[in-house]
Every structure is written in C-alpha cells, then in structure tokens.
Design an enzyme around this catalytic site. Structure first.
Site, mmCIF file in Angstrom:
data_model
loop_
_atom_site.group_PDB
_atom_site.id
_atom_site.type_symbol
_atom_site.label_atom_id
_atom_site.label_comp_id
_atom_site.label_asym_id
_atom_site.label_seq_id
_atom_site.Cartn_x
_atom_site.Cartn_y
_atom_site.Cartn_z
ATOM 1 C CE1 TYR A 1 4.236 -4.330 12.168
ATOM 2 C CE2 TYR A 1 2.875 -3.040 13.519
ATOM 3 C CZ TYR A 1 3.471 -3.026 12.247
ATOM 4 O OH TYR A 1 3.555 -2.118 11.379
ATOM 5 C CB ALA B 1 8.639 1.919 7.409
ATOM 6 C CG LEU C 1 8.175 1.423 3.292
ATOM 7 C CD1 LEU C 1 9.245 2.209 2.601
ATOM 8 C CD2 LEU C 1 6.805 2.131 2.883
ATOM 9 C CG PHE D 1 -1.511 1.114 1.678
ATOM 10 C CD1 PHE D 1 -2.171 2.047 0.806
ATOM 11 C CD2 PHE D 1 -1.483 1.594 3.018
ATOM 12 C CE1 PHE D 1 -2.611 3.306 1.233
ATOM 13 C CE2 PHE D 1 -2.050 2.770 3.669
ATOM 14 C CZ PHE D 1 -2.608 3.596 2.598
ATOM 15 C CB ILE D 2 2.948 3.130 2.625
ATOM 16 C CG1 ILE D 2 1.857 2.868 3.664
ATOM 17 C CG2 ILE D 2 3.911 4.401 2.862
ATOM 18 C CD1 ILE D 2 1.943 2.929 4.960
ATOM 19 C CB THR E 1 8.991 -10.408 7.751
ATOM 20 O OG1 THR E 1 8.641 -11.710 7.151
ATOM 21 C CG2 THR E 1 8.992 -9.110 6.614
ATOM 22 N N GLY F 1 1.416 -7.466 -0.590
ATOM 23 C CA GLY F 1 1.199 -6.379 -1.547
ATOM 24 C C GLY F 1 0.830 -7.042 -2.763
HETATM 25 N N1 LIG Z 1 -0.569 1.228 7.085
HETATM 26 C C1 LIG Z 1 -0.162 1.786 8.204
HETATM 27 O O1 LIG Z 1 -1.028 2.396 8.724
HETATM 28 C C2 LIG Z 1 1.218 1.676 8.745
HETATM 29 C C3 LIG Z 1 1.379 2.079 10.060
HETATM 30 C C4 LIG Z 1 2.414 1.999 10.804
HETATM 31 C C5 LIG Z 1 3.451 1.607 10.128
HETATM 32 N N2 LIG Z 1 3.319 1.024 9.044
HETATM 33 C C6 LIG Z 1 4.376 0.367 8.233
HETATM 34 O O2 LIG Z 1 4.627 0.861 6.681
HETATM 35 C C7 LIG Z 1 5.379 -0.227 5.944
HETATM 36 C C8 LIG Z 1 4.309 -0.530 4.823
HETATM 37 O O3 LIG Z 1 3.193 -0.968 5.308
HETATM 38 P P1 LIG Z 1 1.772 -1.202 4.426
HETATM 39 O O4 LIG Z 1 0.705 -0.404 5.072
HETATM 40 O O5 LIG Z 1 1.978 -0.296 3.034
HETATM 41 O O6 LIG Z 1 1.533 -2.578 4.398
HETATM 42 P P2 LIG Z 1 1.589 -3.451 3.061
HETATM 43 O O7 LIG Z 1 1.219 -4.837 3.481
HETATM 44 O O8 LIG Z 1 0.714 -3.031 2.026
HETATM 45 O O9 LIG Z 1 3.235 -3.597 2.592
HETATM 46 C C9 LIG Z 1 4.113 -4.535 3.219
HETATM 47 C C10 LIG Z 1 4.852 -4.809 1.900
HETATM 48 O O10 LIG Z 1 5.887 -5.576 2.300
HETATM 49 C C11 LIG Z 1 5.869 -6.954 1.413
HETATM 50 N N3 LIG Z 1 6.480 -8.068 2.103
HETATM 51 C C12 LIG Z 1 6.212 -8.464 3.416
HETATM 52 N N4 LIG Z 1 7.194 -9.417 3.873
HETATM 53 C C13 LIG Z 1 8.391 -9.232 2.780
HETATM 54 C C14 LIG Z 1 9.432 -9.941 2.759
HETATM 55 N N5 LIG Z 1 9.689 -10.992 3.518
HETATM 56 N N6 LIG Z 1 10.147 -9.425 1.609
HETATM 57 C C15 LIG Z 1 9.808 -8.830 0.796
HETATM 58 N N7 LIG Z 1 8.711 -8.076 0.763
HETATM 59 C C16 LIG Z 1 7.848 -8.328 1.909
HETATM 60 C C17 LIG Z 1 4.471 -7.288 1.314
HETATM 61 O O11 LIG Z 1 4.161 -8.042 0.240
HETATM 62 C C18 LIG Z 1 3.936 -5.730 1.143
HETATM 63 O O12 LIG Z 1 3.894 -5.408 -0.566
HETATM 64 C C19 LIG Z 1 5.402 -1.335 6.942
HETATM 65 O O13 LIG Z 1 6.906 -1.472 7.324
HETATM 66 C C20 LIG Z 1 4.398 -1.216 8.109
HETATM 67 O O14 LIG Z 1 5.001 -1.739 9.348
HETATM 68 C C21 LIG Z 1 2.322 1.102 8.115
#
Ligand SMILES: NC(=O)c1ccc[n+]([C@@H]2O[C@H](COP(=O)([O-])OP(=O)(O)OC[C@H]3O[C@@H](n4cnc5c(N)ncnc54)[C@H](O)[C@@H]3O)[C@@H](O)[C@H]2O)c1
Length: 351
Positions: free
Chosen positions: A161, A129, A88, A23-24, A107, A48
């Site tokens: 987490y 992140a 991320l 997402f981000i 992870t 993702g």
């Molecule tokens: N969305 C939020 O509100 C929020 C809040 C706090 C922190 N975050 C942080 O922001 C970052 C992005 O989060 P998001 O909301 O986009 O979530 P998301 O699940 O959409 O993105 C995470 C991505 O990481 C990939 N991934 C997971 N494990 C992996 C691995 N072993 N190797 C390669 N890729 C891998 C996933 O396929 C996914 O595309 C994360 O680090 C999360 O902890 C998000």
C-alpha cells in the site's frame, strides 16, 4: 460541519471526487456542495457505501457515477466536464491490503495513472490523496514531508500500500514537472469520524462497534504503538483549503493531528464512554498478536506523528477538534440505527 470562509472564485465550479462514496470522500462531497461547487462522485462502491451519499442524491448539484477509476473512457469524459479533481479512490485498509494485494496495485497504481493521464491531457487541477504509510517504519519523529522513507521487504505484503501510494506521488509530481499539471498531494494520517467502517482494519470504528456490542476490544500487538487521530471535518477543511490555494501547487502536505495516543489508551477512552466502572476495563481489552491479527511476519509502525508546519505556513491549517469530541460523534453515528450498520468482521486469522 464547521463554518468555512468561502472563496467566491471557486463558487459554481465543478468538482470530480473519485472515491466520493467512501468515508472521507463523502464528507468532502458534503463540504464542496455546501460551498457551492457542483460535485460528481465516481465510485465503484467496493468499500464505499450508497448510504454515505444518500442524503445528497437529490441535490441538484450532485451526481453519482458508479464505475471504476480504471475505466479510461468514463474518466476522460468526467475529467473533461470538471474544473478540479479530488482523487481519493483507492484500495484502503491494512486487512484489505493483506488479503488482496493485487487489487491494491490495480486500483492505486493503474487507476491513478488513468486519472492523472486524463487530468494532464485536459490540464485540470488535481488533488491526490496519499498516506502517512509512505513514511513506512521510519523512527524519525515527527515525519516531515522531505524525510527519507523506510520500508520493509517486498516479500512483506503490508508494504504494498505504501509503495502504491508513493508511486502515485511520483507520477503526480512527474506530470507537474513535465507538462505543468497543477497537482497537490496530501498525505493523510489516521483520519476518523462518522461513516468510517471497521471492516478493513480501521481501529476506531472497530473499537466503538465492539464496545457497543459489549464485546472485548481487540488490541493488536502490545497496544503501546501510538497514532494521532484527526477528525474528518478537520481533514476536509485542509483538503479544500489546499485545493483553493495557488501556492500549494506542486507540493506534498502532511495532514493530521499531532496529539499522540497509544492504542491501549484509545481502547480505555472508548470503553470509558460506554462503561464508567474502571475495574471492568482490563477485562474488556483482549491483546491479539500481530501474526494472528494479520499475517506471520507483520511489521507495524510504533509511532506515527506528522510535522504539520508546511500546511500551517501555506494555508494556516491546524486541527481544531479533539479526540474525545470525535469519539462522541462516532458513537452517535453507530448508536443511531445500529441494526442497519454492517457488523465488523475480524480478519479471518484472528478468530
Ligand atoms: N482513512 C484514513 O485514515 C486514511 C489515511 C491515509 C490515507 N487515506 C486515503 O484517503 C482516501 C480515502 O480513504 P477512506 O478512508 O475514505 O477509505 P474508503 O474505503 O472509505 O474510500 C475509498 C473509496 O474508493 C472507492 N474505490 C475503491 N476502488 C475504486 C475504484 N477502482 N474505482 C472507483 N472507486 C473505487 C471505494 O468504494 C470507496 O468509496 C484513500 O485514497 C486513502 O488511501 C485515508
């Protein structure tokens, strides 16, 4: 997307975005490409989606590598060829954390260590992140970066987490202190926008999809817990701003909105966008106790509000987009080609 002032010093640089099909990460990749960076996305597509980056697959400055961040050989090669790394990739979402805590550690700790060891070896600027979850259940509001953290017991999986992300922060700061690795840590508070999925417990996409299907919105707990929701475009502007600021190096930054809303108010807002009969709102919200929604003994944080004075002082950032505008964008996203979007699956225990 908002117009950004481009910093010519960064134009043409090569950025590695781990988790860039998420997402981000996918919004960040879009913004970096728009600013003239070359972007390599490394993603295992576990949470993702290829769909999130489909529109840039043919872009000459974009490459997608499907692999894990724990693969040290791939990571080493990619880090060598990049100028700046945005990390991320993570196991994200309360549902996922409760269902698969081993993956959270593999992870978020092993993967982050592989990544940081490589960026330290090759001395590449690294943006990490992190999350507001690291504050745990602290009742001191707003949360400041230097505040104490208050976490529950290790028998409660929910906190794994927060612990894993805090370890990433310690590790990044340790590399900064010991070998001078230029790191910047951004702690994201609730981030929302198009492309976010409701499948792993994220409340806004779950509510929007439920509303569009005419189902009751499932509010966990009593609904009086509050959060501050920040638009992903604002968040991306903060991340890029921090990456391009030398003074940010070695620091931790809260990134989030300060406009607080209870989950019940959020549910009413979402419903009012699909149905303007106030009498129908109450029938369309279903309260689900936490122990049914997640697991027995689940602890939630009642309020979560960031102090954003540090990022404001460093890069002049503050959110610009209000919750209503973002909700409209999320509705538009899910309305467009609704059939092709995956249905939300509620946690098994909440059925
Ligand atoms: N969305 C939020 O509100 C929020 C809040 C706090 C922190 N975050 C942080 O922001 C970052 C992005 O989060 P998001 O909301 O986009 O979530 P998301 O699940 O959409 O993105 C995470 C991505 O990481 C990939 N991934 C997971 N494990 C992996 C691995 N072993 N190797 C390669 N890729 C891998 C996933 O396929 C996914 O595309 C994360 O680090 C999360 O902890 C998000």
């Amino acid at each position: 997307m908002h117009a950004f002032r481009s910093n010519p010093r960064w134009n043409g640089l090569r950025a590695l975005v781990t988790g860039g099909a998420g997402f981000i990460g996918s919004h960040l990749a879009d913004e970096l490409l728009a600013r003239g960076y070359h972007v390599i996305v490394l993603d295992d597509l576990s949470t993702g989606r290829l769909d999130n980056v489909a529109h840039v697959l043919q872009h000459p400055g974009f490459r997608l590598i499907r692999d894990s961040v724990s693969n040290s050989v791939t990571i080493d090669q990619l880090v060598t060829s990049c100028d700046v790394v945005f990390h991320l990739a993570a196991a994200v979402g309360v549902d996922l954390v409760i269902r698969d805590p081993v993956r959270v550690f593999e992870t978020n700790i092993v993967g982050s260590h592989v990544l940081l060891a490589a960026t330290a070896r090759h001395h590449k600027k690294t943006l990490i992140a992190s999350t507001s979850e690291v504050y745990g259940k602290s009742e001191k509001i707003p949360y400041h970066e230097e505040d104490d953290r208050v976490l529950g017991p290790t028998s409660n999986t929910r906190w794994s987490y927060a612990i894993s992300k805090a370890v990433d922060e310690f590790l990044a700061l340790a590399y900064h202190q010991q070998v001078g690795l230029p790191v910047v840590i951004f702690r994201l508070f609730n981030t929302i926008g198009p492309r976010q999925t409701g499948r792993y417990g994220m409340v806004v996409p779950r509510f929007v999809q439920q509303a569009l299907r005419g189902e009751p919105l499932t509010v966990y707990g009593d609904g009086w817990q509050s959060r501050c929701f920040c638009d992903v475009d604002d968040v991306v502007r903060a991340i890029v701003g921090l990456a391009e600021c030398d003074d940010a190096v070695g620091n931790v930054f809260n990134v989030g909105s300060t406009a607080e809303v209870t989950i019940l108010e959020l549910a009413r807002k979402v419903l009012s966008l699909v149905d303007d009969r106030p009498s129908s709102l109450i029938d369309r919200i279903k309260l689900v106790p936490y122990d049914q929604a997640y697991a027995p003994g689940f602890e939630d944080t009642r309020r979560r509000v960031p102090d954003i004075s540090r990022i404001k002082a460093t890069i002049g950032w503050q959110p610009r987009i209000c919750l209503d505008d973002t909700l409209h964008r999320v509705f538009a996203y899910y309305r467009q080609d609704r059939e092709s979007r995956p249905a939300i699956v509620d946690p098994p225990t909440s059925r």
